[in-house]
Design an enzyme around this catalytic site. Structure first.
Site, mmCIF file in Angstrom:
data_model
loop_
_atom_site.group_PDB
_atom_site.id
_atom_site.type_symbol
_atom_site.label_atom_id
_atom_site.label_comp_id
_atom_site.label_asym_id
_atom_site.label_seq_id
_atom_site.Cartn_x
_atom_site.Cartn_y
_atom_site.Cartn_z
ATOM 1 N N ASP A 81 -62.928 83.921 57.852
ATOM 2 C CA ASP A 81 -64.376 83.843 57.765
ATOM 3 C C ASP A 81 -64.929 84.776 56.595
ATOM 4 O O ASP A 81 -64.233 85.613 55.999
ATOM 5 C CB ASP A 81 -65.022 84.049 58.983
ATOM 6 N N GLU A 176 -63.588 87.686 62.090
ATOM 7 C CA GLU A 176 -63.337 89.039 61.583
ATOM 8 C C GLU A 176 -64.568 89.717 61.389
ATOM 9 O O GLU A 176 -64.817 90.965 61.826
ATOM 10 C CB GLU A 176 -62.324 89.324 60.576
HETATM 11 ZN ZN LIG Z 1 -62.200 91.210 55.244
#
Ligand SMILES: [Zn+2]
Length: 411
Positions: A81, A176
């Site tokens: 992401d 994340e």
């Molecule tokens: Zn990163």
């Protein structure tokens, strides 16, 4: 399909994978799976026959061992992401070939300039090929540089069976950037003993430390009444909470600290005359430093509240995450082998402390010790993001060197 790290990187950054903190699902955005599907197809084509995408968008794959030695199973991990801070739609990567120094003006928005003065790392890139955005989006080198580097290292190992290594696991995660990357990782299925995230920055810098982090909530109940008849009786919770904020030490704040210094940082405040709430985060690299700052905050709160004798308050500390060094120091070979690999590719290893948390720190405390390796990317989460091809190649070489070191040092 070509297989240089640059080709891969350019293929991945044009796929929009922005995560969304407002979403409750995992992955938070379905489009993250678009990249996951591409990676699975490429991994299968490379011969990693168990490559698959799970329902949470995580990609798992295995490079089988080709040695008789008992090498611990090592995992390489990156996140797919990109940050919600800046748009990742319609990324148009630009190449500055054979960079000769000077500021880089971005072509799609000429008000966006990567200046040497604020990006001194550019001074180490003379002659290199630099990838930037056109100024209208982020680049997503965080962390697609890491993804491209792991993919390229995997391709290299599959094409060069004379390089001996143990079982290597590959893991690409979602979400994340919104702090949920490790949540749905199935560590039993992954079956790795140690891991490395490829999610750092400047080549040579390796990271075995994160902040230790707590949140603090202070809730105040004041004494509310008609303001026309309040003399000597009213205790306004808005004023009490403001007094606490005003007394926070200026030199223990994010805006006045760096390196290994911690801080106390108010993040949200709300209230009315009768009640108020203040939320803060506390950060330090040591447990003692964290405790010291929380004690100081509690002392300030008690002193302020003593001047509001008929009001009451609660002070609640919430555990957030801990410095992954606590875990990594129990397995010194993880960093020792990494430092050896960094030296073998001609760089001087520099241990660096992350002023934040990472998936690696979450994974470390979940039972998978996991320091962080450089990717070469810079100016993350902004339209000024950039990475050089030569630094990405160094990161690929580092992964290959590292699996060799683990094999050579195994029994
Ligand atoms: Zn990163």
């Amino acid at each position: 399909m070509t297989d240089t790290v640059l080709d891969r990187f350019l293929r991945y950054v044009v796929i929009d994978t922005q995560s969304d903190p407002a979403s409750d699902t995992q992955p938070s955005t379905e489009k993250q799976k678009d990249l996951g599907r591409v990676l699975v197809a490429e991994l299968l084509a490379l011969g990693l026959s168990d490559a698959h995408l799970d329902e949470h968008g995580n990609v798992y794959a295995t490079i089988p061992s080709n040695t008789d030695r008992q090498v611990p199973v090592i995992c390489f991990c990156s996140h797919m992401d990109t940050a919600p801070d800046f748009t990742g739609t319609n990324v148009k990567p630009q190449m500055v070939r054979n960079y000769q120094g000077g500021d880089i003006t971005l072509t799609g928005d000429t008000s966006q300039v990567i200046r040497v003065a604020s990006h001194p790392q550019l001074n180490n890139q003379i002659g290199n090929d630099i990838v930037t955005t056109d100024g209208t989006t982020l680049l997503g080198a965080d962390d697609k540089a890491g993804v491209a580097e792991i993919m390229t290292a995997a391709a290299h190992l599959m094409a060069n069976p004379q390089i001996k290594h143990g079982t290597i696991k590959i893991l690409f995660t979602t979400d994340e950037e919104i702090g949920r990357g490790a949540d749905k990782v199935d560590l039993a299925k992954l079956g790795a003993r140690f891991a490395y995230t490829l999610d750092g920055s400047t080549v040579g810098e390796i990271e075995n430390e994160t902040f230790s982090a707590d949140g603090v909530v202070i809730e105040i109940t004041g004494v509310a009444m008609h303001p026309g008849y309040a003399k000597g009786k009213m205790e306004n919770a808005i004023k009490a909470v403001s007094d606490i904020v005003a007394r926070l030490p200026r030199d223990i704040a994010p805006e006045t600290t760096e390196g290994r210094e911690g801080f106390i940082h108010p993040v949200d405040m709300s209230g009315s005359m009768d009640s108020a709430k203040l939320q803060l985060i506390v950060r330090d690299f040591t447990e003692a430093g964290l405790k010291e700052k929380e004690d100081l905050l509690e002392k300030i709160t008690r002193e302020v509240m003593a001047t509001y004798p008929d009001s009451s308050h609660t002070f609640t500390v919430k555990h957030q995450y801990r410095n992954m060094r606590q875990v990594l120091d129990r397995h010194p070979e993880i960093m020792d082998n990494l430092e050896e690999a960094v030296r073998r590719v001609g760089l001087e290893p520099v241990r660096h402390s992350i002023r934040g948390g990472t998936d690696g720190s979450r994974l470390s405390f979940m039972g998978l010790p996991c320091p962080n390796i450089y990717t070469g990317g810079h100016a993350y989460h902004s339209p000024l993001e950039w990475v050089s091809v030569q630094d990405m190649e160094k990161a690929v070489e580092t992964i290959v060197a590292l699996v060799k070191v683990w094999e050579e040092r195994a029994a």
